[in-house]
Design an enzyme around this catalytic site. Structure first.
Site: not given
Ligand SMILES: Cc1cc2nc3c(=O)[nH]c(=O)nc-3n(C[C@H](O)[C@H](O)[C@H](O)COP(=O)(O)OP(=O)(O)OC[C@H]3O[C@@H](n4cnc5c(N)ncnc54)[C@H](O)[C@@H]3O)c2cc1C
Ligand SMILES: Cc1cc2nc3c(=O)[nH]c(=O)nc-3n(C[C@H](O)[C@H](O)[C@H](O)COP(=O)(O)OP(=O)(O)OC[C@H]3O[C@@H](n4cnc5c(N)ncnc54)[C@H](O)[C@@H]3O)c2cc1C
Lengths: 706, 706
Positions: B165, B362, B435, B458
């Protein structure tokens, strides 16, 4: 702040600018260039000065004209080849030797700029060179004169150095390092030993393949069996004639990383390796021939702040390195956005994606951040130069110690701020360039991947921020007791007004009111004081509830100390840029755009704390938030026509930027297309074509095995 | 929602669970496993059901036992080799043919799980296989029966397909596609032509090296010179016997990408390539022998919503693919955090970094997100299955059309939400592993790089969100006119209460009050209504000020429509998970932890909108914000001892996860160390050693050239 980066006179004129800074090729970017409100050459000269621009030109064109630095479009370099090429390039840097000692002394900012220029080409050779000539040599240099000989060998590359602190199981917590250095009186040697593989040195840059010498951190044991703490030693790890490991040393490469793969990061284990007594880097302490320990510092605290100060240079440079990555990523994304047309008011007429509000809002605040953080890193570097001069002249004044602490607190937060900003920006720029941002040749992936460890090395960002908040919290006693206080650079002086500031409120009553950086700056001052108060209260509460100091501190990080450190550094960075851009001596031709950048950065950063501003009552009502948001959008809109020119100011030449969609001509499709076709295998049939054409799979053949 | 993913009975018992899900090896992770509040096997069986777990086991062990899928530690695979290996692996997938047609029909979720399982190993072969058997075959299948023959060739790999496309200069704006297909009455052929290289097909997966056939999108021109809009055609691009390009086709590989490099993305230009008339995919329209255009749809709108619906499957799968990447990244980061010790209350006693508040904050909200998004993607897939059944049975009811629109609106926002969440999480997990997260072998880089294009293909995330906000805004008329309305899945039904909801306020008066997801859910409902109102007002204002529709819409995105779409999808995702976890039939042994996940996800997502909640007056006062923040931290704390077990539930076997620091034993150092030493070159002297030992640089030699 008196500073050479401050208010350089844009001396000279159009014609001298043109010699320094040639025009860009004509092309699709002209449209935006014509719309710019200022002359990009004037801005470049104003920001850097002719001298630095000449240095940059010199370095950029040396690299461009050197076949060792030629790009290899479409080539799929193996890691081994890339490491070799990086080493060869590093050697060329020795041969260019871009700066004389004299030049560096006259203007230390030159070395800063040199690192940046080489890094813009590729961080791998830059880091390789810098770890050797900067970190390794620097550590030796600061130890004692007895290493003068070794230093000579560093600079003619008889040896190659690395800096070995981290171990497989210990990084951030350097106290936990387990390598030992035991003094043997009988032979006057230290015995370096790795107790087990978990204590292997690990992650060490240059160690993987080619370093011959390492500065090794180890726990020093004196013959009385006492551990004297962490000290550093020079240990030869490879034979300089053969690059084979020295006896007792097991050394190797840790393998592929997410980026920086030209650099060989390595590991090493030492099996009772003996080194001469002289190889201790007697910065912090030394051992007598009899094995008695002596420290050169009166107390641990003094020793600590001296070492803190000198560690700062790494973090300051990373602040700058990250700001550089920010600039690279934006150069690419802004030029792409100004030339990529998609959709439009009618089906026939498509507009550049930079015209979309979302695209502006996704990119232009980062453009402002690039300007602000660039300025900050330079000014902090200059502060460091002052501090370093004090170190060299063995200043032991209170001011020197305070300066060390202050610089430490600043860079422990500016490194996180800058590296995270660059990391987020690299991702945003990648997405802003749509599919083409995902093509390796356009370089946004390399920038993101190479920038990434800036968040980790020289101290993990989240852990470092604790240093800054500790520093800030340490002023609470003075604040409470209303004792006057100040710091050498004055960054915390406003805290004297703490009580007063906490009583202030947001006063803007229109969008127009918010268009200057003084507005976010005032809000930031309140925010820092508020978070300081809240963090202090929270810490007290945690302690009162019976938590140990260790636990109490850990439980005050999220929403308190961590936010405090971030708000403080954003405030400081903004304050410096605000002062810079509001100086009446700024050329009037540049002032508007610079002030817009300052305001945009300030408001955009502040807007992430909007909830706290409401929560703490600094801001109230629906309109206040709207003013800030609308001001951000309005500033983005005002800056969009300047964006290309603002990028022209800092984008390196096409050869260095090395991104087809980021080239100065703006001919993005031609540039991409020709780069793809230069990849000699683009049109080739795959070598494995028979695997499709002949060896057909039998569908379901293996199902019975399941 | 009636659903097979809903409330599967955790039938069976400990012993049947043990057969399905073997115990993990003993090791450092045991400590946390023992602390878990629930049995991970019970959870796994409850979430997936035995049938799906068996399928997963079947696939995972097939890959593990197949030499083609063997890992090659330390090997530096070239891109060409990686492409070859990917193709060979893809062929093996044909040979395994993991699912029969019958199995798929009986439980379509199996195909969903199959894709995920293969992708967990590596997305490249998974996408290659899926683009061919899923996208290419699917497109042909939905066109007409006349392609039955071709379809046979797809499934025995006589041909290999791709979906073309995008063009070099057009992606998101598909209307701008410039490839043409002109009908030639005289030969009854279409002539496919690329006007210039900017209209070359570009980015097409499988096209780079090996696809033989492409579904090509082109503007259809009938002999009367009329452009009939975008249609798709089957074009052979390579010879199936030789893999050489067909006459008139220039086809090649676009080069290295940031990730997914096993997949060959390509470009193609067509120089008046003739294809038989039958090769038009007559989904939307067809051409008679005389060259007259006819559409199978009564009106454009109907045609549009049919196509919208079927496009959704890609976005739903990407929602799931991203959730899978989220799971992979978290499996690694949580196991690392539970075994990596750093610092501690005393110098002797170090604690796992998972014990730090920052580390919990986190990671754990992303862990909650992994559960919530996983559930959502499955439930949305089931909605799609219902919709697809309607398509197959040629349902043309209003409900079918509405369902297509609703699913489109949901996945146009769930794809952005899920892909962004995974992308941010991958970065956070990388950093959370310090690290070691930067070492390629630990796989966080691959996960981040492979996930990245989920934000782009998409439909670019930022552009897609506009589809969702358009959908929401379209209900404003009903709301204003107080006309009752509802949608097939009911996701917008709450908007009927718009006026009432807007009057609500935050009512929690303690942290404990906030610990259930009903609290953020109520807040979200207000938030969506508020943002809907504000967006609507803003749009009106923009239009009143004389902006065109196009401009007005663009200027309402940031802080308005964009936020609206995000808030809506977060609300929807949370609503489904809330309902799921609050069902009284949930085993009591699992309910607490599931409810905690639901609450954490809800509060954490909501907290990013806290400023707007204050701004719009839903929340006020200092305490309200604190309650939410403290509830987040408290939930993180409560979940930390469950975190390892929660990851055990979804982590694939070690072989599939392929990350030394993420292995189930938790022996992170042993695993890393042995993997490094398996890299056969780790200890080798570099091939270029003489470049250091013999060819020394002459410092400053090139300076004169500068
Ligand atoms: C590319 C690269 C190059 C490097 N080069 C060198 C070199 O040349 N020489 C050298 O010696 N080293 C080098 N390093 C190592 C580097 O210095 C360490 O990786 C860094 O210090 C972080 O430590 P760590 O990896 O042990 O992280 P860890 O300490 O294991 O951190 C893991 C996680 O735990 C968290 N954490 C740890 N402690 C706390 C706490 N107290 N509170 C809250 N959270 C905490 C961190 O935030 C992080 O998320 C390099 C690393 C990289 C990636
Ligand atoms: C790995 C990969 C695989 C792919 N595989 C295929 C494949 O097999 N077949 C295929 O046909 N294609 C494929 N593509 C192409 C993909 O579909 C497009 O990249 C995607 O649709 C995005 O379009 P674009 O790249 O043109 O982005 P652009 O449209 O150029 O977008 C660039 C930027 O402009 C912004 N923008 C654009 N329009 C607007 C607007 N109206 N308002 C606000 N902002 C806007 C976007 O947000 C984006 O930030 C693939 C791409 C990738 C990366």
């Amino acid at each position: 702040m008196a500073s050479t980066v401050n208010l350089k006179e844009a001396n000279g004129n159009q014609s001298s600018w043109d010699t320094l800074l040639p025009d860009f090729p004509k092309g699709p970017l002209c449209k935006y260039r014509k719309k710019a409100s200022f002359n990009w050459k004037e801005m470049a000269v104003f920001l850097d000065g002719e001298d630095i621009i000449q240095l940059k030109n010199r370095i950029f064109s040396a690299l461009e004209n050197d076949p060792f630095f030629a790009h290899r479009p479409g080539e799929d370099l193996s890691r081994e080849k890339y490491q070799e090429l990086t080493f060869l390039r590093c050697k060329r840097l020795f041969e260019y030797d871009f700066l004389t000692q004299q030049e560096i002394i006259e203007n230390p900012l030159k070395i800063f700029n040199m690192v940046i220029c080489i890094g813009m080409y590729d961080w791998s050779p830059c880091l390789q060179y810098f770890l050797h000539c900067g970190v390794f040599a620097g550590t030796i240099l600061s130890a004692s004169n007895r290493f003068a000989d070794l230093l000579g060998k560093v600079f003619n590359m008889e040896i190659f150095g690395c800096f070995a602190l981290t171990e497989l199981s210990h990084g951030t917590n350097t106290k936990g390092i387990r390598t030992t250095a035991t003094f043997d009186r009988s032979t006057q040697e230290f015995i370096i030993n790795t107790p087990d593989f978990e204590a292997a040195k690990f992650w060490v840059g240059n160690m993987g393949k080619h370093a011959t010498h390492a500065v090794v951190y180890a726990q020093l044991y004196t013959p009385d069996g006492q551990c004297q703490g962490l000290h550093s030693f020079i240990v030869q790890i490879r034979d300089t004639k053969t690059l084979l490991p020295m006896p007792g040393v097991m050394v190797g490469d840790i393998g592929k990383k997410l980026g920086q793969n030209g650099l060989d990061n390595g590991f090493a284990m030492f099996h009772n390796v003996r080194i001469p007594k002289e190889n201790i880097l007697n910065i912090a302490g030394d051992v007598t021939a009899e094995g008695k320990y002596s420290s050169s510092f009166k107390d641990v605290k003094e020793r600590f702040s001296a070492s803190l100060g000198s560690l700062s240079i790494g973090r300051i440079l990373i602040t700058a390195v990250s700001a550089t990555n920010l600039k690279l990523a934006l150069s690419i994304a802004i030029r792409f956005s100004a030339t990529r047309h998609q959709f439009g008011p009618t089906d026939e007429e498509e507009i550049p994606v930079l015209e979309y509000q979302t695209q502006q809002w996704r990119l232009l605040p980062y453009l402002a951040a690039a300007y602000v953080l660039d300025y900050f890193s330079k000014s902090l570097f200059e502060n460091f130069v002052e501090f370093f001069a004090g170190l060299l002249t063995k200043q032991r004044s209170q001011r020197q110690a305070d300066l060390g602490r202050e610089i430490h607190a600043l860079c422990a937060a500016s490194k996180p701020l800058s590296s995270w900003t660059a990391q987020q920006a690299a991702q945003e720029c990648r997405e802003a360039c749509g599919g083409h941002g995902y093509l390796a040749m356009n370089r946004l992936g390399e920038i993101r991947n190479d920038n990434d460890p800036n968040c980790t090395y020289e101290g993990d960002n989240n852990v470092l921020l604790q240093q800054t908040s500790n520093y800030l919290m340490s002023w609470m006693n003075c604040i409470r007791d209303k004792v006057p206080f100040e710091s050498p650079l004055g960054t915390i002086n406003f805290l004297q007004d703490y009580h007063h500031i906490l009583g202030r409120k947001f006063t803007a009553v229109s969008v127009e009111d918010c268009m200057d950086s003084s507005v976010p700056l005032a809000a930031y001052k309140w925010l820092v004081c508020y978070l300081l108060r809240e963090s202090d209260l929270k810490l007290k509460k945690e302690k009162q509830s019976g938590q140990s100091d260790f636990e109490a501190k850990n439980n005050c990080q999220v929403y308190y100390c961590r936010s405090l450190a971030i708000a403080f550094i954003e405030q400081t960075v903004l304050q410096r840029y605000h002062d810079y851009t509001h100086d009446p001596n700024i050329p009037s031709t540049l002032q508007t755009v610079l002030k817009n950048l300052s305001a945009l950065y300030g408001l955009w950063s502040l807007s992430k704390h909007l909830a706290v501003l409401y929560q703490g009552g600094y801001v109230s009502g629906e309109q206040a938030g709207r003013f800030i948001q609308n001001a951000i959008l309005e500033l983005c809109y005002r800056l969009k026509d300047d964006a290309v020119a603002l990028v022209d100011v800092f984008a390196p030449p096409d050869f260095i930027l090395n991104s087809p969609i980021g080239k100065a001509s703006g001919e993005l499709y031609k540039n991409m297309w020709s780069e793809i076709l230069q990849g000699n295998k683009a049109l080739n049939r795959p070598s494995w074509w028979a695997e499709f054409c002949i060896n057909k799979p039998v569908t379901g053949r293996l199902r019975s095995r399941l």
